[in-house]
Design a protein around this motif. Structure first.
Motif, PDB file in Angstrom:
ATOM      1  N   ARG B  37       0.824  -1.229   0.000  1.00  0.00           N
ATOM      2  CA  ARG B  37       0.000   0.000   0.000  1.00  0.00           C
ATOM      3  C   ARG B  37       0.850   1.267   0.000  1.00  0.00           C
ATOM      4  NH1 ARG B  37      -3.077  -2.314   4.514  1.00  0.00           N
ATOM      5  NH2 ARG B  37      -1.854  -0.925   5.832  1.00  0.00           N
ATOM      6  N   GLU B  38       2.109   1.131   0.414  1.00  0.00           N
ATOM      7  CA  GLU B  38       2.970   2.300   0.598  1.00  0.00           C
ATOM      8  C   GLU B  38       3.271   2.949  -0.764  1.00  0.00           C
ATOM      9  OE1 GLU B  38       4.501   4.057   3.334  1.00  0.00           O
ATOM     10  OE2 GLU B  38       4.866   5.265   1.548  1.00  0.00           O
ATOM     11  N   SER B  39       2.968   4.246  -0.872  1.00  0.00           N
ATOM     12  CA  SER B  39       3.116   4.897  -2.176  1.00  0.00           C
ATOM     13  C   SER B  39       4.544   5.384  -2.427  1.00  0.00           C
ATOM     14  CB  SER B  39       2.143   6.079  -2.279  1.00  0.00           C
ATOM     15  OG  SER B  39       2.483   7.048  -1.308  1.00  0.00           O
ATOM     16  N   ASP B  40       5.328   5.520  -1.373  1.00  0.00           N
ATOM     17  CA  ASP B  40       6.698   6.024  -1.521  1.00  0.00           C
ATOM     18  C   ASP B  40       7.651   4.844  -1.762  1.00  0.00           C
ATOM     19  OD1 ASP B  40       8.537   8.584  -0.730  1.00  0.00           O
ATOM     20  OD2 ASP B  40       9.471   6.709  -0.063  1.00  0.00           O
ATOM     21  N   ASP B  41       8.455   4.965  -2.796  1.00  0.00           N
ATOM     22  CA  ASP B  41       9.322   3.860  -3.192  1.00  0.00           C
ATOM     23  C   ASP B  41      10.320   3.491  -2.079  1.00  0.00           C
ATOM     24  OD1 ASP B  41      10.309   2.001  -5.129  1.00  0.00           O
ATOM     25  OD2 ASP B  41      12.056   3.308  -5.359  1.00  0.00           O
ATOM     26  N   THR B  42      10.981   4.521  -1.511  1.00  0.00           N
ATOM     27  CA  THR B  42      11.947   4.263  -0.431  1.00  0.00           C
ATOM     28  C   THR B  42      11.216   3.682   0.779  1.00  0.00           C
ATOM     29  OG1 THR B  42      13.244   6.134  -1.190  1.00  0.00           O
ATOM     30  CG2 THR B  42      13.738   5.323   1.004  1.00  0.00           C
ATOM     31  N   GLY B  43      10.038   4.224   1.064  1.00  0.00           N
ATOM     32  CA  GLY B  43       9.255   3.727   2.201  1.00  0.00           C
ATOM     33  C   GLY B  43       8.885   2.266   2.020  1.00  0.00           C
ATOM     34  N   ARG B  44       8.495   1.915   0.809  1.00  0.00           N
ATOM     35  CA  ARG B  44       8.098   0.525   0.528  1.00  0.00           C
ATOM     36  C   ARG B  44       9.297  -0.406   0.700  1.00  0.00           C
ATOM     37  NH1 ARG B  44       5.745   1.851  -3.730  1.00  0.00           N
ATOM     38  NH2 ARG B  44       7.418   1.364  -5.185  1.00  0.00           N
ATOM     39  N   GLY B 237       6.710   8.450   7.240  1.00  0.00           N
ATOM     40  CA  GLY B 237       6.971   7.169   6.586  1.00  0.00           C
ATOM     41  C   GLY B 237       7.958   6.292   7.325  1.00  0.00           C
ATOM     42  N   PRO B 238       8.183   5.073   6.787  1.00  0.00           N
ATOM     43  CA  PRO B 238       9.079   4.110   7.427  1.00  0.00           C
ATOM     44  C   PRO B 238      10.489   4.686   7.662  1.00  0.00           C
ATOM     45  CG  PRO B 238       7.808   3.054   5.704  1.00  0.00           C
ATOM     46  CD  PRO B 238       7.534   4.515   5.577  1.00  0.00           C
ATOM     47  N   MET B 239      10.976   4.577   8.861  1.00  0.00           N
ATOM     48  CA  MET B 239      12.274   5.133   9.313  1.00  0.00           C
ATOM     49  C   MET B 239      12.346   6.644   9.120  1.00  0.00           C
ATOM     50  SD  MET B 239      13.970   3.156  11.056  1.00  0.00           S
ATOM     51  CE  MET B 239      15.292   4.252  11.435  1.00  0.00           C
ATOM     52  N   GLY B 240      11.200   7.274   8.872  1.00  0.00           N
ATOM     53  CA  GLY B 240      11.187   8.731   8.797  1.00  0.00           C
ATOM     54  C   GLY B 240      11.872   9.305   7.596  1.00  0.00           C
ATOM     55  N   THR B 241      11.983   8.502   6.521  1.00  0.00           N
ATOM     56  CA  THR B 241      12.593   9.044   5.298  1.00  0.00           C
ATOM     57  C   THR B 241      11.542   9.222   4.212  1.00  0.00           C
ATOM     58  OG1 THR B 241      13.268   6.795   4.683  1.00  0.00           O
ATOM     59  CG2 THR B 241      14.917   8.180   5.751  1.00  0.00           C
ATOM     60  N   GLY B 242      10.276   9.271   4.603  1.00  0.00           N
ATOM     61  CA  GLY B 242       9.199   9.587   3.672  1.00  0.00           C
ATOM     62  C   GLY B 242       8.280   8.422   3.386  1.00  0.00           C
ATOM     63  N   GLY B 243       6.990   8.744   3.300  1.00  0.00           N
ATOM     64  CA  GLY B 243       6.008   7.711   2.980  1.00  0.00           C
ATOM     65  C   GLY B 243       4.745   7.902   3.788  1.00  0.00           C
ATOM     66  N   ASP B 244       3.762   7.044   3.504  1.00  0.00           N
ATOM     67  CA  ASP B 244       2.501   7.228   4.201  1.00  0.00           C
ATOM     68  C   ASP B 244       2.237   6.163   5.261  1.00  0.00           C
ATOM     69  OD1 ASP B 244       1.326   6.993   0.871  1.00  0.00           O
ATOM     70  OD2 ASP B 244       1.956   5.327   2.142  1.00  0.00           O
ATOM     71  N   THR B 245       3.283   5.429   5.649  1.00  0.00           N
ATOM     72  CA  THR B 245       3.126   4.483   6.755  1.00  0.00           C
ATOM     73  C   THR B 245       3.936   5.012   7.937  1.00  0.00           C
ATOM     74  OG1 THR B 245       3.176   2.771   5.042  1.00  0.00           O
ATOM     75  CG2 THR B 245       3.104   2.017   7.323  1.00  0.00           C
ATOM     76  N   THR B 246       3.333   5.924   8.685  1.00  0.00           N
ATOM     77  CA  THR B 246       4.025   6.513   9.838  1.00  0.00           C
ATOM     78  C   THR B 246       3.606   5.826  11.130  1.00  0.00           C
ATOM     79  OG1 THR B 246       4.210   8.632   8.696  1.00  0.00           O
ATOM     80  CG2 THR B 246       4.442   8.698  11.077  1.00  0.00           C
ATOM     81  N   ALA B 247       2.365   5.329  11.165  1.00  0.00           N
ATOM     82  CA  ALA B 247       1.899   4.590  12.355  1.00  0.00           C
ATOM     83  C   ALA B 247       1.190   3.325  11.918  1.00  0.00           C
ATOM     84  CB  ALA B 247       0.965   5.459  13.191  1.00  0.00           C
ATOM     85  N   MET B 248       1.306   2.289  12.743  1.00  0.00           N
ATOM     86  CA  MET B 248       0.582   1.045  12.470  1.00  0.00           C
ATOM     87  C   MET B 248      -0.737   1.008  13.232  1.00  0.00           C
ATOM     88  SD  MET B 248       3.590  -1.837  12.445  1.00  0.00           S
ATOM     89  CE  MET B 248       4.542  -1.192  13.826  1.00  0.00           C
ATOM     90  N   ALA B 249      -0.778   1.666  14.379  1.00  0.00           N
ATOM     91  CA  ALA B 249      -1.998   1.617  15.194  1.00  0.00           C
ATOM     92  C   ALA B 249      -2.003   2.769  16.188  1.00  0.00           C
ATOM     93  CB  ALA B 249      -2.068   0.288  15.947  1.00  0.00           C
ATOM     94  N   VAL B 250      -3.212   3.202  16.534  1.00  0.00           N
ATOM     95  CA  VAL B 250      -3.411   4.140  17.648  1.00  0.00           C
ATOM     96  C   VAL B 250      -4.395   3.467  18.604  1.00  0.00           C
ATOM     97  CG1 VAL B 250      -4.243   6.409  18.369  1.00  0.00           C
ATOM     98  CG2 VAL B 250      -3.040   6.164  16.191  1.00  0.00           C
ATOM     99  N   HIS B 251      -3.998   3.317  19.844  1.00  0.00           N
ATOM    100  CA  HIS B 251      -4.846   2.685  20.858  1.00  0.00           C
ATOM    101  C   HIS B 251      -5.050   3.665  22.016  1.00  0.00           C
ATOM    102  CE1 HIS B 251      -3.075  -1.429  19.460  1.00  0.00           C
ATOM    103  NE2 HIS B 251      -4.084  -1.054  18.692  1.00  0.00           N
ATOM    104  N   ILE B 252      -6.290   3.812  22.440  1.00  0.00           N
ATOM    105  CA  ILE B 252      -6.577   4.788  23.501  1.00  0.00           C
ATOM    106  C   ILE B 252      -7.286   4.120  24.678  1.00  0.00           C
ATOM    107  CG2 ILE B 252      -7.655   7.018  24.023  1.00  0.00           C
ATOM    108  CD1 ILE B 252      -7.673   7.621  21.013  1.00  0.00           C
ATOM    109  N   ASN B 253      -6.819   4.404  25.870  1.00  0.00           N
ATOM    110  CA  ASN B 253      -7.498   4.000  27.108  1.00  0.00           C
ATOM    111  C   ASN B 253      -7.954   5.251  27.847  1.00  0.00           C
ATOM    112  OD1 ASN B 253      -7.136   1.252  26.815  1.00  0.00           O
ATOM    113  ND2 ASN B 253      -5.215   1.213  27.973  1.00  0.00           N
TER     114      ASN B 253
END
Lengths: 200, 289
Positions: B37-44, B237-253
Motif C-alpha cells: 500500500r505504501e506509495s513512496d518507493d523508499t518507504g516501501r 513514513g518508514p524510518m522517517g525518510t518519507g512515505g505514508d506508513t508513519t503509524a501502524m496503530a493508535v490505541h486509547i485507554n
C-alpha cells in the motif's frame, strides 16, 4: 542501488542525492558516546590528532558490541545498529568539518547546522535501519582498531572493516537537502491543513 | 500449589530475551500489509528491509535492535494464587539472569541519571507495576523493554476540561515532535484521565494492546481511527525518510478523572517490543505472545 567504497572523494559525495539507497564497504569509524563526541571535539580544539584519521572517511552513530579477547590483545565485533543522531547535534558541525568527514549517519537525522556544515564540507548523511541489528551486522568483516577503551563498548571509538553495509538511505546530501527538514516542514503544513479543514 | 520464585525469575528472564529477538506476529503482519500500500518507493523498500531484519533476528537468535533499553514489567496477580518466596526480588533476579546469560551479550543501557554511569542493572530496575486480578488463579506478566528511540519522545500534559479536539491535537503534536526519530511506523498509545501517573500507565497499556481490536468505547474507536489517519497523512513514513506508513496503530485507554485531565502519549517503534506469559497456579507456564 549505489555501492560506495570508502574513502570517498568530494565528487563521490556530490553525486549522491537524497532518497537514494546505498551499500557501503571499507573502513568506517563509529561511536554512540556523548563523552566520546566531547573528547573528539576537545582534540580538534586543542589541535591534537584523533587516534584515527577520519579525513575523507565515515563516522557513524552505530552502537557496536566489541568484545575484548582474554589477553586484551584483540577485539571481536559481534553486532552493530544505529542510534538517534540528533542527540549529537551540538557536536556534529565541528566534527564534520574538523575531521573532513565524507559520510555521517545513524538514524533520525541531524539539525540544520549540521546540514550546512555537510554542504560546506562535502558530506552526506546515511539513514540506517533502526532495529536492523542482525541484518546490518552481516557486513562486519573485522575490527580494525579500538580506541579509548576507558569507555564502555559502545562509547569507544571503533573502526570496523565493513562489506556491503546497508542498504542505507541518503537522507541528507551535500547540496543542502535534508529529508528530515523537508518532511518536518511538510508534516507541519499538513497538520495545519487538517486543523484548518476542521475549523472550516 | 504455590508459584515459586524460581518460576518468576526464569519467566521474567525469558520474556525479556524473547522481546529482544522476535517482532510480534501481528506487527510483522501489519508491516507486510503496509508494504504493497505504501506509495513512496523508499518507504516501501524500507518496510521490506524491516521484515527481513525481523526474520534475520528470529531465525538466527540475534537481536532485532542493539538498544535493549530498560526492561519494564507489568505483573497482574490473580488473587487465588500463592507464592513460596519473594516476588519483587525474583523479578530483579530474572533481569540479572537475562543480562548475564544473553547470547549475544547485551550492551549496557541502564543509566544512572545522576552520574550517567551505565550498567546492566540499577536503582529500581527493572521498572515493575503490580496489579491484581480478582479470583484469577494465575499471574500474568508482560515485558516491554523501553529504549531511547521512542522513550525519548513520550509525553504527558495535564489539561482542564479538554475537548476531544484538544486531546487529538496534543497527540498529533507529540507525534510531530518525534517525527523521523522514533523509528516509524510507530504504535501510539494514549491514556486519558486518572491522575498524572495513572494516565501514563494506561497509555503504556494501550500501546501494548494487540492490533485489530476495536475500542469498546465508540467515542474512542472514532478517535483512534481519526488519529491513525491523521498521523499517516503527515508523511514521515518508514524510518522517517518519507512515505505514508508513519503509524501502524493508535490505541486509547481512558479512566475517570477530576476536571483536570492528564493526557499521556506512549510510543513504540516498528519492532513493537512486547511479550506476555502466564504462570498458572498448577505451575504451568503459558506463553501468550
Amino acid at each position: 542501488m549505489k555501492h560506495l567504497q570508502l574513502p570517498l572523494s568530494r565528487a563521490d559525495i556530490d553525486g549522491l542525492e537524497v532518497g537514494e539507497m546505498v551499500t557501503l564497504s571499507g573502513q568506517a569509524t563509529m561511536s554512540i558516546g556523548l563523552p566520546t563526541h566531547q573528547r573528539m571535539v576537545e582534540h580538534l580544539d586543542a589541535g591534537t590528532p584523533l587516534p584515527v584519521d577520519l579525513k575523507d572517511g565515515a563516522f557513524f552513530h552505530l552502537s557496536c558490541f566489541n568484545r575484548e579477547s582474554a589477553d586484551g590483545e584483540s577485539h571481536e565485533a559481534l553486532y552493530l545498529n544505529p542510534t538517534t543522531s540528533t542527540r549529537y547535534n551540538a557536536f556534529m558541525p565541528r566534527l564534520i568539518e574538523g575531521c573532513g568527514l565524507r559520510l555521517v549517519g545513524g538514524k533520525g537525522g541531524l539539525d540544520h547546522a549540521s546540514v550546512e556544515a555537510m554542504q560546506r564540507q562535502g558530506c552526506a548523511y546515511l539513514s540506517f535501519l533502526g532495529g536492523g541489528c542482525t541484518l546490518l551486522s552481516q557486513a562486519i568483516q573485522r575490527v580494525v582498531a579500538v580506541h579509548w577503551t576507558d569507555y564502555i563498548a559502545q562509547f569507544r571509538l571503533l573502526t570496523l572493516e565493513l562489506s556491503e553495509l546497508g542498504p542505507a538511505t541518503v537522507a541528507i546530501d551535500a547540496h543542502g537537502n535534508s529529508v528530515y527538514e523537508r518532511l518536518h516542514e511538510q508534516a507541519k503544513q499538513r497538520l495545519q491543513s487538517l486543523r484548518d479543514g476542521r475549523a472550516a | 500449589m504455590a508459584i515459586t520464585s524460581e518460576q518468576i525469575t526464569q519467566l521474567t528472564a525469558d520474556l525479556y530475551e524473547w522481546s529482544l529477538k522476535k517482532v510480534p506476529d501481528d506487527t510483522k503482519a501489519a508491516l507486510a500489509a503496509a508494504a504493497p500500500r505504501e506509495s513512496d518507493d523508499t518507504g516501501r523498500k524500507t518496510l521490506r528491509i524491516m521484515l527481513k531484519s525481523a526474520d534475520a533476528a528470529e531465525s538466527t537468535g540475534g537481536l532485532v535492535c542493539s538498544d535493549v533499553g530498560i526492561p519494564t514489567y507489568s505483573i497482574k496477580i490473580g488473587t487465588r494464587v500463592s507464592f513460596d518466596g519473594p516476588v519483587r526480588q525474583a523479578i530483579v533476579d530474572g533481569f540479572a539472569r537475562m543480562a548475564a546469560r544473553s547470547d549475544p551479550p547485551i550492551l549496557k543501557m541502564v543509566t544512572n541519571p545522576l552520574t550517567h554511569q551505565r550498567s546492566h542493572a540499577g536503582k529500581d530496575m527493572p521498572i515493575v507495576t503490580f496489579d491484581v486480578i480478582d479470583e484469577a488463579d494465575y499471574v500474568d506478566i508482560t515485558c516491554a523493554p523501553k529504549a531511547m528511540g521512542t522513550g525519548r519522545w513520550e509525553a504527558l500534559e495535564t489539561f482542564v476540561y479538554p475537548t476531544h479536539q484538544q486531546i487529538e491535537d496534543y497527540v498529533l503534536d507529540v507525534v510531530l515532535r518525534s517525527g523521523s526519530q522514533a523509528c516509524p511506523p510507530i504504535v501510539v498509545g494514549v491514556g486519558i484521565g486518572g491522575t498524572f501517573d495513572h494516565a501514563a500507565r494506561i497509555a503504556k497499556e494501550a500501546v501494548l494492546r494487540p492490533f485489530g481490536q476495536v475500542n469498546p468505547e465508540p467515542v474512542l474507536a472514532g478517535m483512534e481511527q481519526r488519529l491513525l489517519q491523521a498521523i499517516n497523512t503527515l508523511g514521515f513514513g518508514p524510518m522517517g525518510t518519507g512515505g505514508d506508513t508513519t503509524a501502524m496503530a493508535v490505541h486509547i485507554n481512558y479512566s475517570a478523572s477530576h476536571g483536570f485531565v492528564p493526557v499521556a502519549v506512549s510510543l513504540n517503534c516498528w519492532i513493537n517490543r512486547r511479550t506476555r506469559a502466564r504462570i498458572h497456579a498448577d505451575g504451568r507456564v503459558e506463553r501468550i505472545e
